[in-house]
Design an enzyme around this catalytic site. Structure first.
Site, PDB file in Angstrom:
ATOM      1  N   GLY A  13     103.847 -11.861 140.930  1.00  0.00           N
ATOM      2  CA  GLY A  13     104.916 -11.041 140.338  1.00  0.00           C
ATOM      3  C   GLY A  13     106.250 -11.354 140.973  1.00  0.00           C
ATOM      4  N   ARG A  74     101.034 -16.992 137.221  1.00  0.00           N
ATOM      5  CA  ARG A  74      99.703 -16.855 137.826  1.00  0.00           C
ATOM      6  C   ARG A  74      98.886 -18.017 137.277  1.00  0.00           C
ATOM      7  NH1 ARG A  74     101.112 -10.904 137.022  1.00  0.00           N
ATOM      8  NH2 ARG A  74     101.480 -10.230 139.148  1.00  0.00           N
ATOM      9  N   ASP A 105      99.850 -11.453 148.436  1.00  0.00           N
ATOM     10  CA  ASP A 105      98.672 -11.939 149.168  1.00  0.00           C
ATOM     11  C   ASP A 105      97.809 -12.903 148.352  1.00  0.00           C
ATOM     12  OD1 ASP A 105      97.741  -9.898 147.600  1.00  0.00           O
ATOM     13  OD2 ASP A 105      97.014  -8.663 149.261  1.00  0.00           O
ATOM     14  N   THR A 127     107.302  -9.453 147.237  1.00  0.00           N
ATOM     15  CA  THR A 127     106.689  -8.532 146.266  1.00  0.00           C
ATOM     16  C   THR A 127     107.328  -7.163 146.437  1.00  0.00           C
ATOM     17  OG1 THR A 127     104.703  -7.237 145.759  1.00  0.00           O
ATOM     18  CG2 THR A 127     104.728  -8.319 147.897  1.00  0.00           C
ATOM     19  N   ASP A 129     105.888  -4.477 146.162  1.00  0.00           N
ATOM     20  CA  ASP A 129     104.873  -3.480 146.522  1.00  0.00           C
ATOM     21  C   ASP A 129     104.824  -3.104 148.001  1.00  0.00           C
ATOM     22  OD1 ASP A 129     104.103  -3.604 143.850  1.00  0.00           O
ATOM     23  OD2 ASP A 129     102.510  -5.064 144.224  1.00  0.00           O
ATOM     24  N   ASP A 131     102.986  -4.454 150.208  1.00  0.00           N
ATOM     25  CA  ASP A 131     101.550  -4.322 150.468  1.00  0.00           C
ATOM     26  C   ASP A 131     100.985  -5.457 151.318  1.00  0.00           C
ATOM     27  OD1 ASP A 131     101.831  -6.316 148.588  1.00  0.00           O
ATOM     28  OD2 ASP A 131     100.266  -5.590 147.253  1.00  0.00           O
ATOM     29  N   ARG A 173     101.048  -1.358 142.625  1.00  0.00           N
ATOM     30  CA  ARG A 173      99.643  -1.804 142.528  1.00  0.00           C
ATOM     31  C   ARG A 173      98.754  -0.826 143.297  1.00  0.00           C
ATOM     32  NH1 ARG A 173      98.009  -7.639 141.351  1.00  0.00           N
ATOM     33  NH2 ARG A 173     100.228  -8.012 141.438  1.00  0.00           N
ATOM     34  N   LYS A 216     113.097  27.965 142.369  1.00  0.00           N
ATOM     35  CA  LYS A 216     113.301  26.642 141.756  1.00  0.00           C
ATOM     36  C   LYS A 216     112.646  26.590 140.377  1.00  0.00           C
ATOM     37  CE  LYS A 216     112.841  21.804 142.919  1.00  0.00           C
ATOM     38  NZ  LYS A 216     113.697  20.979 143.707  1.00  0.00           N
TER      39      LYS A 216
END
Ligand code: ADP
Ligand code: F6P
Length: 322
Positions: A13, A74, A105, A127, A129, A131, A173, A216
């Site tokens: 990505g 990909r 990764d 990325t 993410d 991650d 993800r 609220k």
């Protein structure tokens, strides 16, 4: 020994800041007297020979642009041993002895495979993410979060006007980092992430009721993509509490846009470090940020590391977003 020739590719990505990393790789390599090639569409470019020699001007005026000038993809073929051998052969034919792989990764697993096939590779974490376990930070994370917060601030305006609840899904993800940091930044009444088990009654409904009691009337719930189910959750909240509720999935808007200063700087440092390693003949490493320093890890060690979720920040968010 001939001239050192390296290549750079972006894979998986895309992420804002990838261009800044490509620029840093190209210019750092040229500064060291190396030849540097841009590979188009990730590992596919190595398989198809879609490779172009870069010069200082090839990467002009890209540091502020989202996306990646090298495109990304990909590649199923590259996951096979034959594919990896073919890619290595193409590199060897061009005299390329090192590749900088900017991606997540999955791309690092590819970088390890290509190193095993005879071409030194260095992974750079790109990325949104966040991650990558070995790195405190991945290129694109800051921009994605700032885009998400910009969108949620707008959603809050309309949620407030209508006394509504808005349930917002952010990307990531399987990782809840975008949700966590965006959630604390927008004062979300609840944040749901895959790393922390939750109970909808206790962690969403009761929190809304408790907040209602303080006066609220509008609520933001941030949900990580790895949890999902925002449409069903919106229906449930509406039925259970009789509060008009809307669900929004922010989606790919988070992947685009001009990178923030943080992403440009980190990308520049990481790209530079990757070239430094290749110049020393070092491969099979991943560049990372640890405690604000740029460091590197063995790829296998990096891929095997367990990710640590910032539970402390999560607990603070729960305390102050009320
Ligand atoms: P990301 O790098 O963002 O995690 P992917 O998981 O889609 O993205 O991986 C990007 C590409 O890296 C894949 O399309 C494939 O070409 C390559 N790749 C992923 N996993 C492997 C693997 N185990 N071995 C070799 N190549 C891989
Ligand atoms: O890894 C980045 C990411 O945007 C994830 O947050 C998301 O799960 C995935 O990629 C979406 O992938 P695609 O672009 O293939 O829809």
């Amino acid at each position: 020994m001939g001239k050192n020739k390296i290549a750079v590719l972006t894979s998986g990505g895309d992420a804002p800041g990838m261009n800044a990393a490509v620029r840093a790789v190209v210019r750092s390599a040229i500064a060291k007297g190396m030849d540097v090639y841009g590979v188009y569409r990730g590992y596919n470019g190595l398989l198809n020979g879609d490779v172009e020699k870069m010069n200082l001007r090839s990467v002009s005026d890209i540091i502020g642009n989202g996306g990646t000038i090298l495109y990304t993809a990909r590649s199923e073929e590259f996951k096979t041993l034959e594919g990896q051998k073919k890619a290595a052969k193409h590199c060897q034919e061009l005299g390329i002895n090192g590749v900088v792989v900017i991606g997540g990764d999955g791309s690092f697993a590819g970088a390890r495979a290509l190193t095993n096939a005879g071409v030194n590779c260095i992974g750079v974490p790109g990325t949104i993410d966040n991650d990558i376990a070995c790195s405190d930070y991945t290129i694109g994370f800051d921009t994605a979060m700032n885009t998400a917060i910009d969108m949620i601030d707008k959603i809050r305006d309309t949620a407030q006007s209508h006394d509504r609840c808005s349930i917002v899904e952010v990307m990531g993800r399987r990782c809840g980092d975008i949700a966590l940091q965006v959630g604390i930044s927008c004062g979300a009444t609840a944040i749901l992430v895959p790393e922390v088990s939750f109970n909808i009654e206790r962690d969403v409904i009761e929190r809304i009721i408790n907040t209602q009691k303080t006066g609220k009337k509008h609520f933001i719930i941030v949900v990580a993509e790895g949890v999902g189910g925002v449409n069903d959750l919106a229906k449930y909240v509406e039925q259970r509490l009789s509060i008009e509720t809307r669900a929004t999935i922010l989606g790919h808007v988070q992947r685009g846009g001009s990178p923030t200063v943080r992403d440009r700087v980190v990308a520049s440092l990481m790209g530079h470090k990757a070239v430094d390693l290749l110049a020393q003949g070092i491969g099979n490493r991943v560049v990372a940020m640890k405690d604000n320093k740029i460091v590197d890890f063995d790829i296998t060690e990096a891929l095997d590391m367990p990710r640590v979720f910032n539970k402390n920040l999560y607990d603070i968010a729960k305390t102050i977003s009320i």
